[in-house]
Design a protein around this motif. Structure first.
Motif, PDB file in Angstrom:
ATOM      1  N   GLY A 190       0.806  -1.204   0.000  1.00 49.10           N
ATOM      2  CA  GLY A 190       0.000   0.000   0.000  1.00 49.10           C
ATOM      3  C   GLY A 190       0.842   1.259   0.000  1.00 49.10           C
ATOM      4  O   GLY A 190       2.052   1.240   0.203  1.00 49.10           O
TER       5      GLY A 190
ATOM      6  N   THR B 251       2.470  -0.924   5.457  1.00 47.14           N
ATOM      7  CA  THR B 251       1.167  -1.556   5.293  1.00 47.14           C
ATOM      8  C   THR B 251       1.263  -2.531   4.124  1.00 47.14           C
ATOM      9  O   THR B 251       1.551  -2.128   3.000  1.00 47.14           O
ATOM     10  CB  THR B 251       0.058  -0.523   5.014  1.00 47.14           C
TER      11      THR B 251
ATOM     12  N   GLU C  52      -0.600  -5.485   1.880  1.00 49.30           N
ATOM     13  CA  GLU C  52      -1.925  -5.945   1.490  1.00 49.30           C
ATOM     14  C   GLU C  52      -1.798  -7.293   0.791  1.00 49.30           C
ATOM     15  O   GLU C  52      -1.038  -7.448  -0.157  1.00 49.30           O
ATOM     16  CB  GLU C  52      -2.587  -4.913   0.574  1.00 49.30           C
TER      17      GLU C  52
ATOM     18  N   ASP D  72      -4.156 -10.432  -0.850  1.00 46.59           N
ATOM     19  CA  ASP D  72      -5.468 -10.879  -1.304  1.00 46.59           C
ATOM     20  C   ASP D  72      -5.401 -12.378  -1.593  1.00 46.59           C
ATOM     21  O   ASP D  72      -4.777 -12.805  -2.573  1.00 46.59           O
ATOM     22  CB  ASP D  72      -5.872 -10.097  -2.559  1.00 46.59           C
TER      23      ASP D  72
ATOM     24  N   LEU E   3      -3.061  -6.149   5.742  1.00 43.50           N
ATOM     25  CA  LEU E   3      -4.449  -6.088   5.288  1.00 43.50           C
ATOM     26  C   LEU E   3      -4.722  -7.350   4.475  1.00 43.50           C
ATOM     27  O   LEU E   3      -4.152  -7.556   3.410  1.00 43.50           O
ATOM     28  CB  LEU E   3      -4.689  -4.847   4.427  1.00 43.50           C
TER      29      LEU E   3
ATOM     30  N   HIS F 218      -7.372  -9.849   2.494  1.00 47.11           N
ATOM     31  CA  HIS F 218      -8.657  -9.982   1.802  1.00 47.11           C
ATOM     32  C   HIS F 218      -9.000 -11.460   1.689  1.00 47.11           C
ATOM     33  O   HIS F 218      -8.209 -12.248   1.163  1.00 47.11           O
ATOM     34  CB  HIS F 218      -8.582  -9.374   0.401  1.00 47.11           C
TER      35      HIS F 218
ATOM     36  N   LEU G 184     -12.346  -7.959   4.778  1.00 46.27           N
ATOM     37  CA  LEU G 184     -11.047  -7.301   4.922  1.00 46.27           C
ATOM     38  C   LEU G 184     -10.668  -7.302   6.398  1.00 46.27           C
ATOM     39  O   LEU G 184     -11.405  -6.790   7.238  1.00 46.27           O
ATOM     40  CB  LEU G 184     -11.114  -5.868   4.393  1.00 46.27           C
TER      41      LEU G 184
ATOM     42  N   THR H 181      -8.317   0.010   8.333  1.00 46.12           N
ATOM     43  CA  THR H 181      -9.505  -0.178   7.511  1.00 46.12           C
ATOM     44  C   THR H 181     -10.393   1.048   7.646  1.00 46.12           C
ATOM     45  O   THR H 181     -10.258   1.843   8.568  1.00 46.12           O
ATOM     46  CB  THR H 181     -10.295  -1.418   7.954  1.00 46.12           C
TER      47      THR H 181
END
Length: 208
Positions: free
Chosen positions: A5, A10, A12, A14, A43, A45, A75, A89
């Protein structure tokens, strides 16, 4: 899919494409967790609320927030820094403190529960008072990564000397790798239908 990110520290991740292909993303998630610094945020997903993973991460000392963005899109923000989780978030979230106990979750059924309850919060067990408990988890028919997460979350909640007996659709290769790293002995009993029963013993933590 992995994204870094715009905000520093941070990360992320998925895993929805893995889950939709019925692939096991637990190892990938744990690899990312192992690289997190104390103020970093992961983070994640997913296609569902990964209750067993939440319990495992809380036991590891992580705070988290959960946000349902769509029917098949959840999330979750993980961090050891509580303030960073709150900012990880947006929108309506559910916050949880590190170290709190979480339910094992994952399609628990009445047929699994036995009459003797474990003193640490309702895992199905057998045994007598004062003796090590035997926790039985039928993981057959569960989508990855639930069987592995569910088993590891159960291990977090049991006492040294307890056993967990799991019944999976197949030999859980990734789980066995994690058990080897944790130092928990296990025995595999392959079944005629191709499924596998694994008997795991929780050892006391090693003293330096």
């Amino acid at each position: 899919m992995e994204k870094v990110g715009a905000m520093a520290n941070t990360i992320e991740l998925d895993v929805r494409p893995y889950l939709r292909k019925k692939l096991e993303p637990f190892q990938l998630i744990m690899e990312h967790v192992a690289r997190l610094e104390p103020d970093d945020v992961l983070l994640l997903h997913t296609t569902f609320k990964p209750t067993p993973l939440l319990g495992l991460m809380r036991a590891k000392g992580y705070h988290y927030s959960v946000q349902k963005k769509a029917r098949d899109h959840w999330l979750i923000a993980f961090s050891r820094n509580k303030a960073r989780v709150k900012s990880g978030t947006d929108g309506e979230t559910t916050l949880a403190e590190a170290g709190e106990k979480a339910p094992i979750g994952g399609a628990e059924t009445a047929s699994e529960a036995e009459t003797v309850k474990h003193p640490k919060g309702g895992l199905p067990t057998s045994g007598t008072a004062g003796a090590p408990s035997v926790i039985r988890l039928d993981n057959r028919g569960l989508e990855p990564p639930l069987p592995m997460m569910r088993t590891l979350a159960a291990l977090e909640r049991t006492d040294p000397g307890d056993q967990i007996v799991i019944h999976n659709d197949r030999v859980p290769v990734f789980l066995l790798e994690e058990l080897d790293q944790l130092g928990y002995p296990y025995r595999i009993e392959e079944q005629p239908d191709g499924s596998a029963v694994v008997i795991i013993t929780k050892r006391p933590p090693a003293h330096p």
